[in-house]
Design a protein around this motif. Structure first.
Motif, PDB file in Angstrom:
ATOM      1  N   ILE A  11       0.846  -1.198   0.000  1.00 41.45           N
ATOM      2  CA  ILE A  11       0.000   0.000   0.000  1.00 41.45           C
ATOM      3  C   ILE A  11       0.878   1.243   0.000  1.00 41.45           C
ATOM      4  N   ALA A  12       1.908   1.238   0.833  1.00 45.69           N
ATOM      5  CA  ALA A  12       2.825   2.382   0.908  1.00 45.69           C
ATOM      6  C   ALA A  12       3.442   2.679  -0.452  1.00 45.69           C
ATOM      7  N   LYS A  13       3.881   1.632  -1.121  1.00 41.80           N
ATOM      8  CA  LYS A  13       4.501   1.781  -2.442  1.00 41.80           C
ATOM      9  C   LYS A  13       3.519   2.372  -3.451  1.00 41.80           C
ATOM     10  N   THR A  51      -8.393   3.135   8.955  1.00 38.12           N
ATOM     11  CA  THR A  51      -8.967   2.949   7.619  1.00 38.12           C
ATOM     12  C   THR A  51      -9.566   4.228   7.060  1.00 38.12           C
ATOM     13  N   ALA A  52     -10.063   5.108   7.914  1.00 46.39           N
ATOM     14  CA  ALA A  52     -10.634   6.367   7.433  1.00 46.39           C
ATOM     15  C   ALA A  52      -9.549   7.219   6.781  1.00 46.39           C
ATOM     16  N   THR A  53      -8.396   7.297   7.413  1.00 49.73           N
ATOM     17  CA  THR A  53      -7.283   8.065   6.859  1.00 49.73           C
ATOM     18  C   THR A  53      -6.821   7.453   5.544  1.00 49.73           C
ATOM     19  N   LEU A  54      -6.630   6.161   5.544  1.00 46.48           N
ATOM     20  CA  LEU A  54      -6.193   5.480   4.326  1.00 46.48           C
ATOM     21  C   LEU A  54      -7.218   5.664   3.210  1.00 46.48           C
ATOM     22  N   GLY A  55      -8.494   5.586   3.539  1.00 46.05           N
ATOM     23  CA  GLY A  55      -9.551   5.766   2.544  1.00 46.05           C
ATOM     24  C   GLY A  55      -9.541   7.157   1.936  1.00 46.05           C
ATOM     25  N   LYS A  56      -9.336   8.178   2.753  1.00 47.39           N
ATOM     26  CA  LYS A  56      -9.284   9.554   2.245  1.00 47.39           C
ATOM     27  C   LYS A  56      -8.118   9.746   1.286  1.00 47.39           C
ATOM     28  N   ILE A  57      -6.960   9.226   1.667  1.00 44.42           N
ATOM     29  CA  ILE A  57      -5.772   9.357   0.820  1.00 44.42           C
ATOM     30  C   ILE A  57      -5.958   8.598  -0.483  1.00 44.42           C
ATOM     31  N   GLY A  62      -7.234   8.421  -6.463  1.00 47.88           N
ATOM     32  CA  GLY A  62      -7.909   7.560  -7.430  1.00 47.88           C
ATOM     33  C   GLY A  62      -7.583   6.087  -7.237  1.00 47.88           C
ATOM     34  N   LEU A  63      -7.207   5.724  -6.016  1.00 45.54           N
ATOM     35  CA  LEU A  63      -6.908   4.332  -5.694  1.00 45.54           C
ATOM     36  C   LEU A  63      -8.082   3.705  -4.958  1.00 45.54           C
ATOM     37  N   THR A  64      -8.137   2.396  -4.950  1.00 42.07           N
ATOM     38  CA  THR A  64      -9.173   1.662  -4.240  1.00 42.07           C
ATOM     39  C   THR A  64      -8.529   0.790  -3.174  1.00 42.07           C
ATOM     40  N   VAL A  65      -9.076   0.830  -1.980  1.00 40.88           N
ATOM     41  CA  VAL A  65      -8.627  -0.062  -0.911  1.00 40.88           C
ATOM     42  C   VAL A  65      -9.590  -1.230  -0.884  1.00 40.88           C
TER      43      VAL A  65
END
Length: 72
Positions: A11-13, A51-57, A62-65
């Motif tokens: 995910i970081a990459k 997950t909220a932070t990751l979702g916002k980023i 334009g990425l999907t988690v």
């Protein structure tokens, strides 16, 4: 747990790659996503984030988690 760490590093990459492709600094990504710059740094290091932070980023980039079952 090693699988979880490997997933966070992937995910970081992907986040770092997408941010750079957009030509944004970490500060600009943070502003656009409505999160703090340290949160962006944590994501790009592969640290645990909520997950909220990751979702916002991800959304701004334009990425999907996606969550999927582990295969044994």
């Amino acid at each position: 747990m090693p699988e979880q760490h490997a997933a966070m590093l992937e995910i970081a990459k992907q986040v770092n790659k997408a941010r750079q492709a957009a030509g944004w600094s970490q500060n600009e990504l943070a502003d656009r996503a409505g999160v703090s710059r340290p949160s962006v740094v944590r994501v790009e290091r592969g640290d645990d984030v909520n997950t909220a932070t990751l979702g916002k980023i991800a959304d701004v980039l334009g990425l999907t988690v996606r969550v999927s079952p582990q295969l044994d």
